[in-house]
Design a protein around this motif. Structure first.
Motif, PDB file in Angstrom:
ATOM      1  N   MET A 102      -8.554  -3.176  20.375  1.00 26.76           N
ATOM      2  CA  MET A 102      -7.266  -2.643  19.979  1.00 26.76           C
ATOM      3  C   MET A 102      -7.444  -1.777  18.744  1.00 26.76           C
ATOM      4  N   HIS A 103      -6.685  -0.697  18.703  1.00 24.76           N
ATOM      5  CA  HIS A 103      -6.695   0.210  17.557  1.00 24.76           C
ATOM      6  C   HIS A 103      -5.255   0.503  17.176  1.00 24.76           C
ATOM      7  N   ALA A 104      -4.986   0.520  15.885  1.00 21.76           N
ATOM      8  CA  ALA A 104      -3.654   0.879  15.390  1.00 21.76           C
ATOM      9  C   ALA A 104      -3.738   2.281  14.801  1.00 21.76           C
ATOM     10  N   PRO A 153      -5.001  -7.001  23.709  1.00 21.86           N
ATOM     11  CA  PRO A 153      -5.578  -8.334  23.580  1.00 21.86           C
ATOM     12  C   PRO A 153      -4.793  -9.182  22.588  1.00 21.86           C
ATOM     13  N   ARG A 154      -4.572 -10.406  22.932  1.00 18.43           N
ATOM     14  CA  ARG A 154      -3.827 -11.323  22.072  1.00 18.43           C
ATOM     15  C   ARG A 154      -4.792 -12.117  21.199  1.00 18.43           C
ATOM     16  N   GLY A 155      -4.275 -12.490  20.039  1.00 21.94           N
ATOM     17  CA  GLY A 155      -5.046 -13.348  19.154  1.00 21.94           C
ATOM     18  C   GLY A 155      -6.138 -12.616  18.396  1.00 21.94           C
ATOM     19  N   ARG A 156      -6.967 -13.389  17.767  1.00 22.64           N
ATOM     20  CA  ARG A 156      -8.060 -12.893  16.941  1.00 22.64           C
ATOM     21  C   ARG A 156      -9.032 -12.061  17.771  1.00 22.64           C
ATOM     22  N   ARG A 157      -9.533 -10.964  17.190  1.00 19.04           N
ATOM     23  CA  ARG A 157     -10.361 -10.016  17.929  1.00 19.04           C
ATOM     24  C   ARG A 157     -11.848 -10.071  17.583  1.00 19.04           C
ATOM     25  N   LEU A 195       7.097  -8.667  18.254  1.00 15.27           N
ATOM     26  CA  LEU A 195       5.635  -8.510  18.257  1.00 15.27           C
ATOM     27  C   LEU A 195       5.155  -8.438  16.823  1.00 15.27           C
ATOM     28  N   ALA A 196       3.941  -8.899  16.585  1.00 14.40           N
ATOM     29  CA  ALA A 196       3.299  -8.745  15.275  1.00 14.40           C
ATOM     30  C   ALA A 196       1.827  -8.425  15.503  1.00 14.40           C
ATOM     31  N   ALA A 197       1.298  -7.544  14.673  1.00 16.05           N
ATOM     32  CA  ALA A 197      -0.112  -7.152  14.783  1.00 16.05           C
ATOM     33  C   ALA A 197      -0.705  -7.020  13.391  1.00 16.05           C
ATOM     34  N   ALA A 198      -2.017  -7.211  13.330  1.00 14.13           N
ATOM     35  CA  ALA A 198      -2.765  -7.029  12.082  1.00 14.13           C
ATOM     36  C   ALA A 198      -3.969  -6.163  12.388  1.00 14.13           C
ATOM     37  N   ALA A 199      -4.300  -5.286  11.451  1.00 13.12           N
ATOM     38  CA  ALA A 199      -5.445  -4.393  11.617  1.00 13.12           C
ATOM     39  C   ALA A 199      -5.997  -4.063  10.234  1.00 13.12           C
ATOM     40  N   VAL A 200      -7.203  -3.476  10.210  1.00 12.04           N
ATOM     41  CA  VAL A 200      -7.839  -3.176   8.930  1.00 12.04           C
ATOM     42  C   VAL A 200      -8.496  -1.799   8.966  1.00 12.04           C
ATOM     43  N   ASP A 201      -8.373  -1.078   7.868  1.00  8.56           N
ATOM     44  CA  ASP A 201      -9.072   0.187   7.651  1.00  8.56           C
ATOM     45  C   ASP A 201     -10.253  -0.139   6.734  1.00  8.56           C
ATOM     46  N   THR A 202     -11.454  -0.130   7.285  1.00  8.07           N
ATOM     47  CA  THR A 202     -12.621  -0.499   6.492  1.00  8.07           C
ATOM     48  C   THR A 202     -13.099   0.624   5.580  1.00  8.07           C
ATOM     49  N   GLY A 203     -12.573   1.830   5.740  1.00  7.89           N
ATOM     50  CA  GLY A 203     -12.897   2.916   4.813  1.00  7.89           C
ATOM     51  C   GLY A 203     -12.164   2.752   3.490  1.00  7.89           C
ATOM     52  N   ARG A 204     -10.966   2.215   3.560  1.00  3.46           N
ATOM     53  CA  ARG A 204     -10.143   1.986   2.366  1.00  3.46           C
ATOM     54  C   ARG A 204     -10.051   0.502   2.020  1.00  3.46           C
ATOM     55  N   TRP A 205     -10.543  -0.366   2.896  1.00  5.88           N
ATOM     56  CA  TRP A 205     -10.361  -1.806   2.787  1.00  5.88           C
ATOM     57  C   TRP A 205      -8.885  -2.116   2.562  1.00  5.88           C
ATOM     58  N   GLU A 206      -8.132  -1.717   3.584  1.00  2.43           N
ATOM     59  CA  GLU A 206      -6.688  -1.911   3.586  1.00  2.43           C
ATOM     60  C   GLU A 206      -6.304  -2.635   4.866  1.00  2.43           C
ATOM     61  N   VAL A 207      -5.500  -3.663   4.720  1.00  7.93           N
ATOM     62  CA  VAL A 207      -4.956  -4.397   5.864  1.00  7.93           C
ATOM     63  C   VAL A 207      -3.549  -3.879   6.117  1.00  7.93           C
ATOM     64  N   VAL A 208      -3.198  -3.735   7.387  1.00  8.59           N
ATOM     65  CA  VAL A 208      -1.825  -3.409   7.753  1.00  8.59           C
ATOM     66  C   VAL A 208      -1.299  -4.534   8.634  1.00  8.59           C
ATOM     67  N   LEU A 209      -0.093  -4.987   8.318  1.00  8.92           N
ATOM     68  CA  LEU A 209       0.641  -5.932   9.151  1.00  8.92           C
ATOM     69  C   LEU A 209       1.840  -5.175   9.697  1.00  8.92           C
ATOM     70  N   PHE A 210       1.995  -5.183  11.005  1.00  4.54           N
ATOM     71  CA  PHE A 210       3.065  -4.446  11.663  1.00  4.54           C
ATOM     72  C   PHE A 210       3.857  -5.417  12.510  1.00  4.54           C
ATOM     73  N   SER A 211       5.183  -5.335  12.412  1.00  4.22           N
ATOM     74  CA  SER A 211       6.008  -6.237  13.212  1.00  4.22           C
ATOM     75  C   SER A 211       7.247  -5.511  13.716  1.00  4.22           C
ATOM     76  N   LEU A 212       7.679  -5.895  14.904  1.00  7.86           N
ATOM     77  CA  LEU A 212       8.900  -5.387  15.526  1.00  7.86           C
ATOM     78  C   LEU A 212       9.897  -6.537  15.607  1.00  7.86           C
ATOM     79  N   GLY A 243      -8.195  -3.072  15.127  1.00  5.74           N
ATOM     80  CA  GLY A 243      -7.329  -4.215  15.397  1.00  5.74           C
ATOM     81  C   GLY A 243      -7.980  -5.542  15.065  1.00  5.74           C
ATOM     82  N   LEU A 244      -7.201  -6.429  14.466  1.00  4.40           N
ATOM     83  CA  LEU A 244      -7.632  -7.794  14.181  1.00  4.40           C
ATOM     84  C   LEU A 244      -6.930  -8.793  15.091  1.00  4.40           C
ATOM     85  N   ALA A 245      -5.633  -8.562  15.333  1.00  6.19           N
ATOM     86  CA  ALA A 245      -4.863  -9.499  16.160  1.00  6.19           C
ATOM     87  C   ALA A 245      -3.569  -8.844  16.607  1.00  6.19           C
ATOM     88  N   CYS A 246      -3.089  -9.290  17.742  1.00  6.32           N
ATOM     89  CA  CYS A 246      -1.775  -8.890  18.246  1.00  6.32           C
ATOM     90  C   CYS A 246      -1.152 -10.134  18.857  1.00  6.32           C
TER      91      CYS A 246
END
Length: 195
Positions: free
Chosen positions: A1-3, A190-194, A145-162, A94-97
């Motif tokens: 998964m990619h955000a 994909p659901r859950g941890r990636r 829905l809720a998802a988590a993802a990470v940008d490893t270039g900036r070391w930034e986590v994003v949490l997104f929810s609807l 993507g880390l999780a959805c």
């Protein structure tokens, strides 16, 4: 998964009806787009929901890199560039959805929270924390829905929810109104941890 997300910041006096009409006229074009899990057509208006700016800021969850690349390089994204100039496109791995307790309900609002992974915090710990937080968001009343993802270039986590209704108290982040959701491959995300 990619955000993925791009933000088009508009003048304070911009007629946001133009954005609403754009989405009403064109939003359906991605309702069957190959490789797309979900696109939330988002906007926020200066002075509403705590927003300091007016923006059009769609958020995407892709289940294939090929689909994302096809959108960016084969013309879908070019319409944005033609109408608004070429905005930077943020991408996160993507880390999780997780489906929310209100999965299947129409989403009315979205919340995006971006935060830097502090120096000294082990990356595995930061990733596991983001996954756990996405799960907690998905378990809250009204969550679609809720998802988590990470940008490893900036070391930034994003949490997104609807959310099916208004944002529950205590939910932190930038609040957007949802104009339309295209979700041709939602069931393939994909659901859950990636890892």
């Amino acid at each position: 998964m990619h955000a993925m997300q791009y933000e088009i910041t508009l003048p304070a006096d911009y007629d946001m009806g133009v954005i609403r009409k754009r989405v009403a006229d064109r939003g359906h074009l991605l309702d069957a787009f190959d490789g797309l899990g979900l696109k939330a057509y988002l906007m926020r208006e200066r002075g509403k929901d705590g927003s300091p700016v007016s923006q059009y800021a769609p958020f995407y969850l892709w289940h294939t890199v090929e689909g994302m690349n096809s959108f960016l390089w084969d013309g879908g994204f070019q319409g944005i560039c033609d109408d608004f100039g070429r905005p930077p496109v943020r991408q996160w791995a993507g880390l999780a959805c997780e489906e929310g307790v209100a999965a299947g309900s129409p989403a009315r609002v979205a919340v995006r929270r971006r935060e830097r992974v502090p120096d000294g915090v082990p990356v595995a710990e930061a990733a596991a924390d983001a996954v756990e937080r996405a799960g907690r968001l998905a378990a809250r009343g009204g969550a679609v829905l809720a998802a988590a993802a990470v940008d490893t270039g900036r070391w930034e986590v994003v949490l997104f929810s609807l959310w099916a209704g208004e944002v529950p108290a205590g939910t932190e982040g930038d609040v957007f109104r949802v104009l339309h959701v295209s979700a041709p491959g939602l069931d393939r995300l994909p659901r859950g941890r990636r890892w």
